[in-house]
Scaffold this active site. Structure first.
Site, PDB file in Angstrom:
ATOM      1  N   ASP A 125       0.833  -1.192   0.000  1.00  0.00           N
ATOM      2  CA  ASP A 125       0.000   0.000   0.000  1.00  0.00           C
ATOM      3  C   ASP A 125       0.873   1.249   0.000  1.00  0.00           C
ATOM      4  OD1 ASP A 125      -2.216   1.924   1.006  1.00  0.00           O
ATOM      5  OD2 ASP A 125      -3.278   0.030   0.863  1.00  0.00           O
ATOM      6  N   HIS A 139      -3.557   6.113   3.952  1.00  0.00           N
ATOM      7  CA  HIS A 139      -4.282   4.963   3.398  1.00  0.00           C
ATOM      8  C   HIS A 139      -3.710   3.641   3.898  1.00  0.00           C
ATOM      9  CE1 HIS A 139      -5.566   2.165   0.104  1.00  0.00           C
ATOM     10  NE2 HIS A 139      -6.656   2.897   0.129  1.00  0.00           N
ATOM     11  N   SER A 142     -11.136  -0.474  -0.711  1.00  0.00           N
ATOM     12  CA  SER A 142      -9.872  -0.462   0.038  1.00  0.00           C
ATOM     13  C   SER A 142     -10.089  -0.840   1.490  1.00  0.00           C
ATOM     14  CB  SER A 142      -9.242   0.936   0.001  1.00  0.00           C
ATOM     15  OG  SER A 142      -8.451   1.116  -1.130  1.00  0.00           O
TER      16      SER A 142
END
Length: 606
Positions: free
Chosen positions: A192, A236, A533
């Site tokens: 990621d 994220h 996600s």
């Protein structure tokens, strides 16, 4: 003193025209940008794009070459590197055990390389993106080693929806049950945007990391410009990682939004170990060669689960090759990936590579499919992916407060806003179409810009009013119900505190032009996000629990167990394109896994 810049005409444009000729148009004038604000005109992504040579593709190509029986993998890699350099290319990355290199080449060099008898293929090094959506931040001010005890308040809605606490806290007392499957002994690799090494939810779980963006061993979610300016990512990767293995009771003292547990959150598999592979930059973008290298690295480090909340709309043969390799390697590594957020039929890649990758769709907290969740026949299961609460980079989430005429105004911070507090005169800048939009009331000494929504991207409006001298920005909505959160588009160290308000609040603020207004942006350590996600790490965490209960099982067995025990959607019974096999269920999956014979035996039928 305000300075003005004449544009479009020379001095001759100010001279009266001859008799009978058409009148000259009035010159277009714009105020000169205030000192120190010029950099706000180009975000870092645009600057890097401009620096790319026009004779090469910005992301280059991936070259797969024939292995040589008489040479080692490294020697064969060195030979192909020489071949690339002979045609004027620049090698970016070597992946010797997959017989691949990535490089930047001119079109002519690509043609020459394709004719090389040692080259099997030359394919685009396509872009990949994070699979998260903008989510409304909180609306009010914030509150101010693996633990086995915490608070049931840390059990998020998503955690409970996938039955995780039933696996390791069956009596719901906030204490890990002795002997329960927690993910202990299982390495989960998060591919990621990197992580925040200081976040207390993740420090105890972290084992090792690698940064494939910066080519070092520090996978921190940030970038440093040539001038030394640090840009922190949107968190994220931290959000995804904490959903999988945030530690029970570890967030004490963290900054959370009102109504949220002061201890933070706990992950689906709080006993698992974390490997971090950074492949996404601070704007959420990455390249295929980095994903390939990261998957290979995770497998070499002994990961049983790889979680990928990223993807691209088109497939890559080279990328598919590495997923198939790690799937078929011994008991295999289970790769779990997001289906995509376009709300259309057709699964993103790598999620759509069957059977080596599990494609995960998103449901809301009531178990209903999210309208953004991509669907198709490759969809395996679904997980919670709407308003999912998890950790983020410390202080990276924002909470806003606006006060006008001593009255608080409900507001939302824009994604990528700067943090801080500013008090100044409120100036109406209309649509913020250019630096002149704020009029003579603007000053380089600073002011608070009110801007109406419409016509331009928010980042364009922000750049214009910042160059006019704004030190804080309020954007008024143009519809009754404020949308799903606004964004400044990308990280930029020159942004100022920026918030949005409702249409009604905007109308009221326009009546206070000229008065002092305070805009304050504070940092939070946790935030809610939506997207496939967010669904993906829920499934990755459940897979880690199953591996923890039965480490002898193969990746294929664990995939089959998760699919067989998923909660079917009652409105469309059976496997379907929107829900796949259904909502992943941890307690049922662990229970079934424990009944399988040693080594798993035949795969459980769906």
């Amino acid at each position: 003193m305000k300075r003005w810049l004449w544009l479009g005409l020379g001095l001759s444009g100010l001279v009266a025209s001859g008799c009978g000729s058409d009148p000259k148009p009035e010159p277009v004038v714009l105020p000169q940008a205030c000192p120190g604000t010029a950099e706000a005109s180009l975000p870092s992504t645009a600057v890097s794009a401009l620096s790319t040579s026009p004779n090469t593709a910005p992301d280059g190509v991936i070259i797969t070459y024939k292995p040589k029986v008489t040479a080692s993998a490294l020697a064969a890699s060195a030979d192909i590197v020489k071949a690339v350099e002979r045609v004027g290319g620049t090698v970016k990355r070597r992946i010797p055990n997959l017989n691949m290199v990535s490089a930047r080449l001119s079109p002519e060099a690509i043609t020459a390389l394709k004719a090389n008898p040692d080259v099997l293929s030359v394919t685009p090094n396509r872009r990949v993106r994070a699979m998260a959506l903008p989510t409304p931040p909180p609306l009010a001010s914030w509150q101010g080693a693996f633990s086995t005890q915490g608070s049931v308040g840390e059990y998020t809605e998503g955690l409970k929806l996938v039955q995780a606490p039933q696996v390791w806290d069956a009596n719901n007392d906030g204490i890990i049950d002795p002997g329960a499957a927690t993910g202990e002994g299982v390495k989960v690799c998060v591919i990621d945007s990197g992580w925040d090494s200081k976040h207390p939810e993740l420090k105890a779980a972290f084992l090792k990391g690698k940064d494939f963006v910066d080519d070092d061993d520090d996978p921190t979610d940030q970038s440093v410009s040539p001038k030394g300016e640090v840009t922190v990512g949107g968190g994220h990767g931290t959000h995804v990682s904490a959903t999988i293995l945030a530690q029970l009771g570890s967030g004490s003292g963290a900054r959370v939004a009102p109504g949220e547990d002061p201890n933070g959150v706990v992950g689906v598999a709080p006993g698992a170990s974390l490997l971090v592979a950074r492949v996404l930059d601070t704007d959420g973008g990455g390249r295929t060669d980095d994903v390939i290298a990261a998957v290979d690295w995770c497998n070499s480090e002994g990961a049983r689960v790889a979680s990928l909340s990223l993807g691209a709309p088109d497939p890559s043969e080279d990328e598919q090759t590495v997923f198939e390799k790690v799937w078929n390697n011994g008991n295999g590594m289970l790769s779990v990936a997001a289906s995509g957020n376009d709300g259309k039929r057709g699964i993103a890649y790598p999620a759509a590579y069957l059977p080596s990758v599990m494609a995960v769709g998103a449901v809301d907290l009531q178990g209903t499919i999210a309208d953004f969740s991509q669907y198709g026949q490759e969809l395996s299961v679904v997980g919670p992916g709407v308003n999912v609460l998890s950790a983020t980079v410390l202080g990276a989430a924002s909470l806003s407060q606006v006060t006008a005429a001593s009255v608080p105004v409900t507001s939302r911070p824009l994604t990528y806003t700067a943090q801080g507090t500013y008090t100044g005169r409120l100036v109406n800048c209309g649509l913020g179409a250019d630096r002149a939009a704020c009029g003579e009331a603007a000053t380089c000494e600073g002011f608070v810009a009110y801007v109406d929504r419409g016509d331009l991207f928010f980042e364009e409006k922000a750049r214009n009013v910042i160059q006019a001298g704004a030190r804080a920005i309020i954007i008024g909505d143009n519809v009754e119900d404020e949308g799903p959160g606004f964004t400044l588009g990308s990280a930029n160290p020159h942004w100022v505190p920026t918030v949005s308000v409702s249409m009604a609040s905007g109308a009221a603020l326009k009546g206070l032009v000229g008065q002092e207004v305070t805009v304050s942006i504070s940092g939070l350590d946790y935030q809610r996000e939506s997207g496939t996600s967010m669904a993906t790490p829920h499934v990755s965490g459940v897979a880690a629990l199953v591996f923890s209960a039965r480490p002898d099982l193969s990746a294929a067995h664990v995939r089959a167990v998760l699919e067989k025990t998923a909660q079917d959607d009652k409105t469309t019974p059976g496997v379907d394109e929107r829900y796949g096999h259904g909502l992943v269920q941890a307690a049922k999956a662990v229970a079934l896994a424990r009944t399988l014979p040693q080594g798993g035996g035949p795969l459980p039928l769906p």
